[in-house]
Design a protein around this motif. Structure first.
Motif, PDB file in Angstrom:
ATOM      1  N   LYS A   1      63.347   0.522  34.705  1.00  0.00           N
ATOM      2  CA  LYS A   1      62.337   1.248  35.462  1.00  0.00           C
ATOM      3  C   LYS A   1      61.067   0.418  35.484  1.00  0.00           C
ATOM      4  CE  LYS A   1      60.804   3.797  31.485  1.00  0.00           C
ATOM      5  NZ  LYS A   1      60.802   5.008  30.770  1.00  0.00           N
TER       6      LYS A   1
ATOM      7  N   HIS B   1      63.255   4.845  40.296  1.00  0.00           N
ATOM      8  CA  HIS B   1      63.038   5.636  39.082  1.00  0.00           C
ATOM      9  C   HIS B   1      62.548   7.048  39.426  1.00  0.00           C
ATOM     10  CE1 HIS B   1      62.345   6.617  34.963  1.00  0.00           C
ATOM     11  NE2 HIS B   1      61.080   6.886  35.201  1.00  0.00           N
TER      12      HIS B   1
ATOM     13  N   GLN C   1      61.773  10.293  29.091  1.00  0.00           N
ATOM     14  CA  GLN C   1      61.748   8.896  29.564  1.00  0.00           C
ATOM     15  C   GLN C   1      61.019   7.978  28.583  1.00  0.00           C
ATOM     16  OE1 GLN C   1      63.743   8.644  32.131  1.00  0.00           O
ATOM     17  NE2 GLN C   1      63.750  10.877  32.000  1.00  0.00           N
TER      18      GLN C   1
END
Ligand SMILES: Cc1ncc(C[n+]2csc(CCOP(=O)(O)OP(=O)(O)O)c2C)c(N)n1
Length: 337
Positions: free
Chosen positions: A6, A21, A67
């Protein structure tokens, strides 16, 4: 669980994120939303029993925070934790089977909706006790520190938890011992039928954390990009040994507290207003307005999510209940062990 590749950086206080992403975040939130909608349906069919607290409306919090975490980090959820579990990377098969009380569930079907647990994913519940996870998370963070590990422990809780002593004791000790822990407050404004506005003199939860010396601030919990960015910055600090942090995510639950809730404590207009700025609809509108999400791509994502959920239901339906002869398994220590 976070996506391996990402791109994200901040410039002039603006967050720049790779479109692939952002679409990944969108799909993660959709997976949770559709899973929860299906759970509500299955509950009315009595396939799922017991208590059921849905995460609908709050998806950006779990998806954004996860994340920032690595596989070796640990997660503690609440009793509204299906979304935490799915975002952490537990398979829907395991989560759905747990709902059905089947042996293939993450807790062998013994826990149900509020007790999803998976050591392999470092997912330590699911906890029915309001604020119950905070002292456990502090204990694990202390163990990590004593073993010189800089893994992060992420602990989710609702704003209702601040009325419990554990919240204050946990923040105090976490700061006193400079523990590697990220507290994530999901401030949806209501603890069952009690509005924060009528129960706390200080309604900014992050300010309570600041009073204990933690780095803390509030973000729009309906904006997954903002949540991820803030969580990533805090995790970076924590891994650097700079001590505990608290992220307050302002969010809203679109449905009742659990499946039994007449919702007399809030206006239908208020609910509708929050729905119109929900995390999924907002991101979908943004992607579409910027020409990043065509109708056929959206329907493909919806189809993939529906297939995953249908497979999970079939898996749960076909799975067995635990054999009654194993009832004592895990209850008492084994002889000679
Ligand atoms: C120690 C304790 N007290 C009371 C309850 C009953 N109870 C269940 S949920 C809840 C409200 C919690 O609200 P909040 O922490 O804001 O989380 P939300 O449901 O909004 O996600 C209460 C009081 C409980 N489970 N545990």
């Amino acid at each position: 669980m976070s996506q391996s590749t990402k791109i994200m950086h901040t410039e002039n206080n603006k967050i720049h994120m790779d479109i692939a992403h952002i679409k990944f975040l969108f799909k993660q939130m959709l997976r949770i939303r559709r899973f929860e909608e299906k759970c509500a349906e299955l509950y009315t069919q009595e396939k799922i029993r017991g208590f059921l607290h849905l995460y609908i409306g709050e998806e950006a919090v779990a998806v954004g925070v996860m994340q920032a975490l690595k596989p070796e980090d640990a997660v503690f959820g609440t009793y509204r934790e299906h979304g935490h579990a799915i975002a952490r990377g537990l398979s829907m098969n395991k989560v759905m089977s747990e709902m059905f009380g089947k042996i293939t569930g993450s807790s062998r079907g013994r826990g149900g909706s509020m007790h999803i647990f998976d050591v392999e994913k470092q997912f330590y519940g699911g906890n029915a006790i309001v604020a119950g996870a905070l002292p456990l998370a502090v204990g694990l963070a202390l163990a990590n520190k004593m073993q010189n590990k800089n893994n992060v422990v992420a602990c989710f809780f609702g704003e209702g938890a601040v009325a419990e002593g554990e919240f204050h004791e946990s923040l105090n000790l976490a700061k006193l011992w400079q523990l590697p822990i990220l507290f994530v407050c999901e401030n949806n404004g209501y603890a069952m039928g009690t509005a924060l506005a009528i129960s706390e003199s200080q309604q900014h939860i992050f300010r309570k954390a600041q009073s204990y010396g933690l780095a803390a601030h509030a973000v729009d919990g309906m904006n997954v990009v903002e949540v991820e960015s803030a969580a990533s910055q805090y995790c970076h600090r924590i891994r650097n040994g700079e001590g505990p942090c608290l992220l307050e995510c302002n969010t809203y639950r679109f449905r009742g507290h659990s499946m039994f809730d007449t919702q007399l404590y809030r206006d239908a207009d208020e609910v509708e207003q929050w729905k119109s700025k929900g995390p999924i609809i907002k991101l979908k509108r943004w992607l579409e307005a910027n020409g990043k999400l065509a109708a056929d791509e959206l329907s493909q994502i919806e189809d993939e999510v529906a297939d995953e959920i249908n497979q999970a239901i079939a898996f749960a339906e076909q799975s067995e209940l635990e054999d009654v002869r194993d009832l004592y398994l895990g209850v008492y220590a084994e002889e000679n062990s």
